[in-house]
Write an enzyme that holds these catalytic residues in place. Structure first.
Site, PDB file in Angstrom:
ATOM      1  CG  ASN A  13       4.486   4.089  29.611  1.00 40.29           C
ATOM      2  OD1 ASN A  13       3.292   4.303  30.445  1.00 40.29           O
ATOM      3  ND2 ASN A  13       3.683   2.963  28.980  1.00 40.29           N
ATOM      4  CE  LYS A  15       2.538   0.662  31.890  1.00 40.83           C
ATOM      5  NZ  LYS A  15       2.101  -1.132  32.142  1.00 40.83           N
ATOM      6  CG  HIS A  98       2.438   0.303  26.023  1.00 43.60           C
ATOM      7  ND1 HIS A  98       0.972  -0.230  26.506  1.00 43.60           N
ATOM      8  CD2 HIS A  98       3.132   0.446  26.252  1.00 43.60           C
ATOM      9  CE1 HIS A  98       1.914  -1.032  27.572  1.00 43.60           C
ATOM     10  NE2 HIS A  98       2.721  -0.156  27.628  1.00 43.60           N
ATOM     11  CD  GLU A 100      -1.062  -0.791  29.652  1.00 44.45           C
ATOM     12  OE1 GLU A 100      -1.009   0.211  29.534  1.00 44.45           O
ATOM     13  OE2 GLU A 100      -0.524  -2.143  30.364  1.00 44.45           O
ATOM     14  CD  GLU A 170       6.176  -2.360  26.209  1.00 49.36           C
ATOM     15  OE1 GLU A 170       6.652  -1.819  27.847  1.00 49.36           O
ATOM     16  OE2 GLU A 170       5.390  -2.103  26.426  1.00 49.36           O
ATOM     17  N   GLY A 176       2.654  -5.659  33.844  1.00 43.08           N
ATOM     18  CA  GLY A 176       2.020  -6.188  35.119  1.00 43.08           C
ATOM     19  C   GLY A 176       1.755  -6.980  35.594  1.00 43.08           C
ATOM     20  CB  SER A 216       7.149  -7.784  35.302  1.00 46.09           C
ATOM     21  OG  SER A 216       5.734  -7.684  34.987  1.00 46.09           O
TER      22      SER A 216
HETATM   23  P1  13P Z   1       5.373  -2.953  33.654  1.00 51.71           P
HETATM   24  O1  13P Z   1       6.406  -2.661  33.942  1.00 51.71           O
HETATM   25  O2  13P Z   1       4.558  -2.371  34.943  1.00 51.71           O
HETATM   26  O3  13P Z   1       4.874  -4.297  33.685  1.00 51.71           O
HETATM   27  O4  13P Z   1       4.762  -2.083  32.758  1.00 51.71           O
HETATM   28  C1  13P Z   1       5.741  -2.302  31.263  1.00 51.71           C
HETATM   29  C2  13P Z   1       4.965  -1.478  30.386  1.00 51.71           C
HETATM   30  O5  13P Z   1       3.996  -1.821  29.398  1.00 51.71           O
HETATM   31  C3  13P Z   1       5.990  -0.518  29.805  1.00 51.71           C
HETATM   32  O6  13P Z   1       5.000   0.047  28.696  1.00 51.71           O
END
Ligand code: 13P
Length: 254
Positions: A13, A15, A98, A100, A170, A176, A216
């Site tokens: 992803n 982002k 997601h 976010e 997740e 992150g 992560s």
């Molecule tokens: P990270 O791997 O940066 O923690 O992000 C995970 C994520 O949100 C994947 O959709």
């Protein structure tokens, strides 16, 4: 319990990272690395990169996904992108729900369900994200939260349609932050999601559905996470932006 029934899927992803030029370069770096991948590999790129990504991945074993879609087929929804538009472009997967999107853009379980049904109707394969925030984990309601998110997102989805859905667990506190859920925590919640699928559909659907962990994940922890019974793959953020790191995780999925 039979992990062999399910495809291992490692998805990146990206982002809001990489414009078209950087997207092309990253995919060109990934292609030779992924030739012998023993899992499905997907890159979920920003909308503006989709065209370039579809061109660059042609003839390779890397598949392309978007990071969201709207629930309506068309209409007065300024700046939104419909599932049909993505399908027409040649996109195969779409991330939905997601954290976010939920956190910063007001998406709810109900709108995630609407988007998911629109994606399925258009012939896309959704990657449905669920997961608790830190406060909910500390309150001991992780299972309740993830059960609720899963059940609402899958309202009106048939057993047949479940063949096209990937679920990603997740934990929001692990995204992150560099904090990874332990392999045991990831396995436990992925197992709880599988149990919900058995209740909603059947044991066969529960056993056949790919459930990823995200938060992560990196080359150094991927093997342990992916080795767990209920963890069938990964949804990777930061580590998907460097070809060597992303490949390190793909390699750990062997
Ligand atoms: P990270 O791997 O940066 O923690 O992000 C995970 C994520 O949100 C994947 O959709």
């Amino acid at each position: 319990m039979n992990k062999e029934l399910r495809s291992a899927v490692i998805a990146g992803n990206w982002k809001m990272n990489c414009g078209p030029a950087a997207a092309k370069a990253l995919i060109e770096d990934l292609k030779p690395l992924c030739v012998n991948a023993e899992c499905d590999v997907i890159v979920c790129v920003p909308f503006v990169d989709l065209h370039v990504a579809l061109e660059a991945t042609k003839g390779s074993n890397i598949k392309v996904g978007a990071q969201n879609c709207h629930w309506a087929e068309s209409g007065a929804f300024t700046a939104e992108i419909s599932a049909g538009m993505l399908k027409e472009l040649g996109v195969e997967y779409v991330i939905l729900g997601h954290s976010e999107r939920r956190q910063y853009f007001g998406e709810t379980d109900v709108t995630v369900n609407q988007r998911l049904r629109a994606a399925l109707n258009a012939g896309l394969k959704p990657i449905l994200c669920v997961g608790e925030v830190l406060e909910q984990r500390e309150q001991g309601v992780t299972e309740e939260i993830v059960r609720m998110q899963t059940k609402i997102a899958l309202q009106g989805v048939s057993e047949e349609e479940m063949k096209n859905i990937i679920i990603a667990y997740e934990p929001v506190w692990a995204i992150g932050t560099g904090k990874t859920a332990t392999a045991e925590q990831a396995d436990e919640v992925c197992g709880q999601i599988r149990k919900v699928l058995a209740e909603l559909y059947s044991e066969a659907v529960a056993q056949a559905t790919t459930i990823q962990y995200g938060g992560s994940m990196k080359p150094s922890n991927a093997k342990e996470l992916l080795g767990k019974e209920h963890v069938d793959g990964g949804l990777i953020g930061g580590a998907a932006l460097k070809a060597a790191d992303f490949f390190g995780i793909i390699d750990a999925a062997k």
